[in-house]
Scaffold this motif. Structure first.
Motif, PDB file in Angstrom:
ATOM      1  N   ARG A   1      -9.300  25.043  -7.051  1.00 11.49           N
ATOM      2  CA  ARG A   1     -10.421  25.249  -8.059  1.00 11.49           C
ATOM      3  C   ARG A   1      -9.401  25.319  -9.295  1.00 11.49           C
ATOM      4  O   ARG A   1      -9.931  25.110 -10.349  1.00 11.49           O
ATOM      5  CB  ARG A   1     -11.148  26.407  -7.980  1.00 11.49           C
ATOM      6  CG  ARG A   1     -12.122  26.251  -6.953  1.00 11.49           C
ATOM      7  CD  ARG A   1     -13.200  27.258  -7.226  1.00 11.49           C
ATOM      8  NE  ARG A   1     -14.259  27.163  -6.072  1.00 11.49           N
ATOM      9  CZ  ARG A   1     -14.013  28.134  -5.228  1.00 11.49           C
ATOM     10  NH1 ARG A   1     -13.293  28.829  -5.298  1.00 11.49           N
ATOM     11  NH2 ARG A   1     -15.058  28.145  -4.232  1.00 11.49           N
ATOM     12  N   VAL A   2      -8.035  25.734  -9.353  1.00 14.50           N
ATOM     13  CA  VAL A   2      -7.082  26.125 -10.298  1.00 14.50           C
ATOM     14  C   VAL A   2      -6.536  24.750 -10.889  1.00 14.50           C
ATOM     15  O   VAL A   2      -5.994  24.035 -10.245  1.00 14.50           O
ATOM     16  CB  VAL A   2      -6.318  27.177  -9.887  1.00 14.50           C
ATOM     17  CG1 VAL A   2      -5.426  27.450 -11.253  1.00 14.50           C
ATOM     18  CG2 VAL A   2      -6.759  28.357  -9.566  1.00 14.50           C
ATOM     19  N   ARG A   3      -7.134  24.275 -12.267  1.00 20.07           N
ATOM     20  CA  ARG A   3      -6.383  23.316 -12.791  1.00 20.07           C
ATOM     21  C   ARG A   3      -5.082  23.589 -13.138  1.00 20.07           C
ATOM     22  O   ARG A   3      -4.566  24.720 -13.425  1.00 20.07           O
ATOM     23  CB  ARG A   3      -7.317  22.919 -13.936  1.00 20.07           C
ATOM     24  CG  ARG A   3      -8.683  22.244 -13.447  1.00 20.07           C
ATOM     25  CD  ARG A   3      -9.152  21.417 -14.423  1.00 20.07           C
ATOM     26  NE  ARG A   3     -10.578  21.287 -14.126  1.00 20.07           N
ATOM     27  CZ  ARG A   3     -11.536  21.339 -15.119  1.00 20.07           C
ATOM     28  NH1 ARG A   3     -11.434  21.544 -16.306  1.00 20.07           N
ATOM     29  NH2 ARG A   3     -12.700  21.228 -14.764  1.00 20.07           N
TER      30      ARG A   3
ATOM     31  N   SER B   1      -5.248  27.569  -4.851  1.00 25.02           N
ATOM     32  CA  SER B   1      -6.804  27.165  -4.803  1.00 25.02           C
ATOM     33  C   SER B   1      -6.721  26.004  -5.562  1.00 25.02           C
ATOM     34  O   SER B   1      -6.406  25.783  -6.437  1.00 25.02           O
ATOM     35  CB  SER B   1      -7.420  28.468  -5.556  1.00 25.02           C
ATOM     36  OG  SER B   1      -8.788  28.005  -5.968  1.00 25.02           O
TER      37      SER B   1
ATOM     38  N   ARG C   1     -13.679  34.317  -9.256  1.00 24.42           N
ATOM     39  CA  ARG C   1     -13.167  33.050  -8.535  1.00 24.42           C
ATOM     40  C   ARG C   1     -11.931  32.179  -9.266  1.00 24.42           C
ATOM     41  O   ARG C   1     -10.928  32.190  -8.398  1.00 24.42           O
ATOM     42  CB  ARG C   1     -14.610  32.149  -8.771  1.00 24.42           C
ATOM     43  CG  ARG C   1     -15.334  32.430  -7.367  1.00 24.42           C
ATOM     44  CD  ARG C   1     -16.118  31.182  -7.136  1.00 24.42           C
ATOM     45  NE  ARG C   1     -16.528  30.260  -8.189  1.00 24.42           N
ATOM     46  CZ  ARG C   1     -17.678  29.776  -8.359  1.00 24.42           C
ATOM     47  NH1 ARG C   1     -18.355  29.772  -7.430  1.00 24.42           N
ATOM     48  NH2 ARG C   1     -17.868  29.170  -9.525  1.00 24.42           N
ATOM     49  N   VAL C   2     -12.147  31.990 -10.423  1.00 22.23           N
ATOM     50  CA  VAL C   2     -10.818  31.240 -10.865  1.00 22.23           C
ATOM     51  C   VAL C   2     -10.115  32.027 -11.941  1.00 22.23           C
ATOM     52  O   VAL C   2      -9.063  31.740 -12.377  1.00 22.23           O
ATOM     53  CB  VAL C   2     -11.426  29.954 -11.488  1.00 22.23           C
ATOM     54  CG1 VAL C   2     -10.394  29.010 -11.781  1.00 22.23           C
ATOM     55  CG2 VAL C   2     -12.192  29.273 -10.512  1.00 22.23           C
TER      56      VAL C   2
ATOM     57  N   ARG D   1      -7.116  34.143 -11.398  1.00 22.14           N
ATOM     58  CA  ARG D   1      -5.994  33.324 -11.116  1.00 22.14           C
ATOM     59  C   ARG D   1      -5.294  33.021 -12.523  1.00 22.14           C
ATOM     60  O   ARG D   1      -4.169  32.785 -12.767  1.00 22.14           O
ATOM     61  CB  ARG D   1      -6.410  31.971 -10.501  1.00 22.14           C
ATOM     62  CG  ARG D   1      -6.907  32.573  -9.226  1.00 22.14           C
ATOM     63  CD  ARG D   1      -7.458  31.154  -8.283  1.00 22.14           C
ATOM     64  NE  ARG D   1      -8.120  31.786  -7.032  1.00 22.14           N
ATOM     65  CZ  ARG D   1      -7.712  31.687  -6.033  1.00 22.14           C
ATOM     66  NH1 ARG D   1      -6.314  31.610  -5.802  1.00 22.14           N
ATOM     67  NH2 ARG D   1      -8.591  32.259  -4.836  1.00 22.14           N
ATOM     68  N   HIS D   2      -6.046  32.423 -13.586  1.00 24.22           N
ATOM     69  CA  HIS D   2      -5.163  32.103 -14.718  1.00 24.22           C
ATOM     70  C   HIS D   2      -4.815  33.235 -15.457  1.00 24.22           C
ATOM     71  O   HIS D   2      -3.585  33.045 -16.007  1.00 24.22           O
ATOM     72  CB  HIS D   2      -6.369  31.445 -15.707  1.00 24.22           C
ATOM     73  CG  HIS D   2      -6.600  29.881 -15.186  1.00 24.22           C
ATOM     74  ND1 HIS D   2      -6.112  28.984 -15.501  1.00 24.22           N
ATOM     75  CD2 HIS D   2      -7.893  29.500 -14.857  1.00 24.22           C
ATOM     76  CE1 HIS D   2      -6.396  27.830 -14.929  1.00 24.22           C
ATOM     77  NE2 HIS D   2      -7.745  28.091 -14.451  1.00 24.22           N
TER      78      HIS D   2
END
Lengths: 540, 280
Positions: A339-341, A337, B6-7, B10-11
């Protein structure tokens, strides 16, 4: 070997209906200079290597080998000088290696599986007779004595042994190995005052420590001679003894000179057998047909635990492949994605288990599950003997496999995700699909098309994942009533122990079992492959 | 949508996975730095920082030689394997010929043979090779290299073929119209477009080779010709507990080239297709 010459030959692609086909005549295509040079250099190199390889073949009169070499080279030259057979130009280089180093060993294994090849049945009948005679050598009054120096042509600890013997009467030095005795040239060896060789060109003379480290080997070693053999007594003396057993072609048997006992040749089993059924340890290699295969089914100690082991084998292979794929895909999706840093940082850290040498990490994991000072018990404050109970041992090896394998799945899933155009998922979200729907209906099917061959081969790999078991549990824990098969044994570790274990090498039998396992895996894979083939036609 | 759905998730997934990935490695680092160097005295977090184990690794063993041997064999065979399988994948993806389907299936099946049980056959074959051509026989990197190239096709070709299939045919069709030869299409158009998969397969081949133990163990018996896996196996085959620190130091150093190769190839893996000609 690539080609840059023109020739979009007829094999390139069938023209599609309704499309203009490339109409330019072949002769029109320009010959690029670099292409020509590269082709000439590579073909010249090939011919050069072939000529280099031909000399030893001519020297040893290996005419079949020479013919194969010549035909292969001629075929390669033809292939890259003609404009036809375009697909073959791309397929042949890899295929040559595949045939030489993969297909040939497999075929050799197949032929081995039909023989009794193994310890005691290694060579020809003649070699077996020589071995019997050599083993029966005893020192008799009047045996010639020699000064002995033990040497090798390779590594002092592992290389093949050579006896350098000095005849005290003449001072002549000879080198003897399992083939026999041959004199060394004058001046090739340095001899000390006691008559022992201290150095010889082409040989490494072992020092006293190295010889005594290989003591049992030296004591067993014998150099066959006409009437018997040369054997060592101690570390610095050797004698030429007389063979007590000899082969009598009249009765096709071996006779012992002192007891008069005879052992008659049994060509079906490749052994010399006495009237009371006693076999001599040294036999020869014969074809036994499908007897090795029949033994897998009829021998109770092998067929008995077979089904239970097979069940666990499937569980292990499916668990390892499915687990690593699920975890790898989850991580790949999470990081796929914009958006993921810091995705690069995550990627590098995730991939680290894969960069660690796997055989070393298997041993480290085994130590982490150690009951007394293992890390797992230390962290959890437990005193569990993880490899002591069936199910904890099984869970542990699957966990280890998950750790080792999921970075690979993460890598290939990332690669495959990048190949799926973002427009597809963007289009679904415009159409109002939830992320889960677009994953389930678009991304996952496309991924599976690209990855299912990999999943199948990962399954096949884990089905025979020897290291994963052998370097951790060694197949244990073993039930008290049957020490031959353990709870985490895969078929392959189980057969390895049966075939190469304490009972001595049985290559013929091991080959038969590996073909059996191969057939099993190949059928499963071929069936799953047929299913993916249908998918591929839908999506490509 | 909230930030988490959204994010954030994932983290979370990535952090948990990183923790799972790292804790055994941390243990190895701790053991390598442990001045006592035994298994029983090692804890998860390093208790000391000493380079004794590394020093002993180089002074007591031929670790340097093993390292060079491994790099040579793994590097050359990875490069050759990528090239060979890219050639084959191009043919399987872009050309239609008799035996294509059968060839693909045969590739998949032949590599399923448990190769280590063919070790007896490989040993006997190479005994003959050593007699005829000592330069590519036992105890040479070249013989082992050739043997590894036998497995160059197989799974790599499948992976690449899948990737080649995703490159639009229109690209090479228009090149053909412009008069490009099949070789020019392969080298000038296809290879740059599929560089991500070349990077991935190259990495896989490199790691597979550097970890290969069983065949190398039969093949290389001279101390000087050993690879890392064979040499390090010798360290712990006898004494486990006492050599554990040295073994872990060697494990870490063995991982260095792989990590570097990955770092180097990562640019290609990430940039790859998205910036390629496919988008236009």
């Amino acid at each position: 070997m690539p080609t840059q010459l023109p020739g979009a030959g007829p094999g390139l692609r069938a023209p599609r209906p309704g499309r203009p086909t490339p109409a330019r005549p072949r002769a029109d295509r320009p010959v690029t200079l670099t292409g020509l040079v590269v082709k000439i250099v590579l073909l010249g190199l090939t011919v050069g290597i072939a000529i280099w390889a031909a000399f030893p073949l001519i020297q040893t009169r290996a005419w079949t080998g020479l013919a194969i070499l010549a035909l292969t080279t001629a075929g390669l030259c033809y292939l890259y000088l003609t404009r036809r057979h375009v697909p073959a130009k791309y397929l042949v280089p890899g295929t040559l290696f595949l045939i030489a180093f993969q297909v040939l060993p497999v075929l050799y294994t197949v032929s081995t599986s039909l023989t009794n090849f193994g310890d005691g049945h290694r060579g020809s009948k003649q070699e077996a007779i020589v071995a019997i005679q050599t083993a029966s050598v005893v020192q008799v009054p009047g045996s010639a004595e020699y000064a002995l120096a033990v040497a090798t042509t390779g590594d002092p600890a592992t290389g093949p042994l050579v006896f350098l013997v000095t005849d005290p009467a003449t001072g002549a030095v000879s080198a003897g190995d399992a083939e026999g005795l041959r004199p060394l040239q004058d001046g090739a060896a340095t001899v000390n005052s006691a008559g022992r060789v201290t150095a010889a060109s082409g040989y490494t003379v072992l020092n006293a420590g190295q010889v005594s480290a290989r003591g049992p080997e030296v004591a067993e070693f014998a150099v066959p001679t006409a009437g018997g053999a040369i054997r060592a007594t101690g570390l610095s003396r050797a004698y030429e003894g007389k063979a007590m057993r000899s082969y009598d072609p009249g009765c096709d048997c071996v006779r012992d000179a002192t007891s008069g006992r005879t052992w008659t040749a049994d060509p079906a089993n490749g052994s010399f057998v006495a009237a009371d059924g006693e076999r001599l340890a040294q036999g020869w290699r014969v074809t036994v047909g499908f007897r090795n295969f029949a033994r897998i089914i009829t021998d109770d100690s092998i067929s008995g635990p077979f089904v239970r082991t097979l069940g666990w084998n499937f569980l292990f292979a499916i668990g390892s492949t499915g687990g690593t794929f699920a975890l790898g895909l989850l991580c790949a999706l999470a990081l796929h994605s914009p958006r993921v840093r810091a995705t690069n940082v995550y990627r590098v850290l995730l991939i680290l288990p894969y960069a660690m040498p796997s055989f070393a990490m298997l041993l480290v994991w085994r130590d982490m599950f150690n009951t007394d000072f293992g890390l797992v018990n230390q962290l959890l404050g437990l005193q569990v003997d993880w490899f002591g109970q069936s199910w904890s041992a099984r869970a542990a090896v699957i966990l280890v496999q998950l750790w080792l394998g999921y970075p690979y799945m993460f890598l290939v899933a990332t690669g495959a995700l990048q190949a799926i155009p973002r427009e597809l998922t963007e289009a679904t979200s415009v159409d109002g699909a939830t992320p889960w729907q677009s994953f389930r209906k678009i991304t996952l099917p496309l991924l599976l098309v690209a990855l299912s061959p990999l999943l199948i081969s990962s399954f096949a790999y884990n089905f025979n994942n020897f290291n994963a078991i052998y370097l951790t549990t060694e197949g244990g824990p073993f039930p008290s009533d049957n020490p031959s098969v353990g709870a985490t044994d895969l078929l392959i570790t189980y057969t390895y122990r049966l075939a190469f274990g304490a009972a001595g090498a049985q290559f013929g039998f091991a080959a038969a079992i590996s073909i059996f396992i191969f057939a099993l895996v190949a059928v499963i894979s071929a069936v799953s492959f047929r299913r993916t083939r249908q998918q591929e036609e839908v999506y490509s | 949508m909230t930030w988490f759905s959204r994010v954030g998730w994932r983290h979370l997934v990535a952090l948990l996975a990183v923790a799972f990935s790292l804790f055994p490695i941390l243990f190895v680092v701790s053991a390598a730095l442990n001045p006592v160097g035994t298994l029983s005295s090692t804890e998860l977090v390093p208790t000391g920082a000493s380079l004794t184990n590394f020093g002993e690794l180089f002074s007591r063993t031929a670790f340097g030689r093993w390292f060079v041997n491994s790099l040579l064999i793994a590097g050359v065979s990875a490069a050759a394997a990528v090239f060979l399988s890219a050639l084959a994948a191009y043919a399987f993806s872009r050309m239609r010929f008799t035996g294509r389907r059968v060839g693909l299936l045969a590739l998949l099946l032949v590599q399923m043979f448990p190769q280590f049980l063919a070790i007896v056959a490989i040993f006997l074959i190479f005994t003959t090779v050593t007699d005829l051509w000592p330069g590519i026989g036992f105890n040479t990197p070249w013989g082992l290299l050739l043997l590894y190239l036998g497995t160059a096709l197989g799974v790599n070709t499948w992976l690449m073929k899948g990737f080649f299939d995703t490159v639009p045919r229109e690209l090479d069709e228009s090149a053909t119209m412009d008069g490009a030869t099949h070789a020019q299409i392969f080298f000038r158009i296809m290879l740059p477009l599929v560089s991500p998969i070349l990077a991935v397969t190259g990495l896989l081949a490199f790691i597979g080779t550097i970890n290969e133990f069983l065949i190398a163990n039969v093949f290389l018996t001279d101390t000087g010709s050993k690879t890392l896996s064979v040499g390090m196996w010798g360290l712990v085959a006898g004494e486990r507990n006492n050599n554990f620190g040295i073994f872990c130091a060697g494990t870490l150093l063995t991982a260095v080239p792989t990590v570097l190769v990955f770092q180097y190839l990562q640019r290609y893996i990430v940039s790859g297709l998205t910036s390629g000609a496919v988008k236009g």
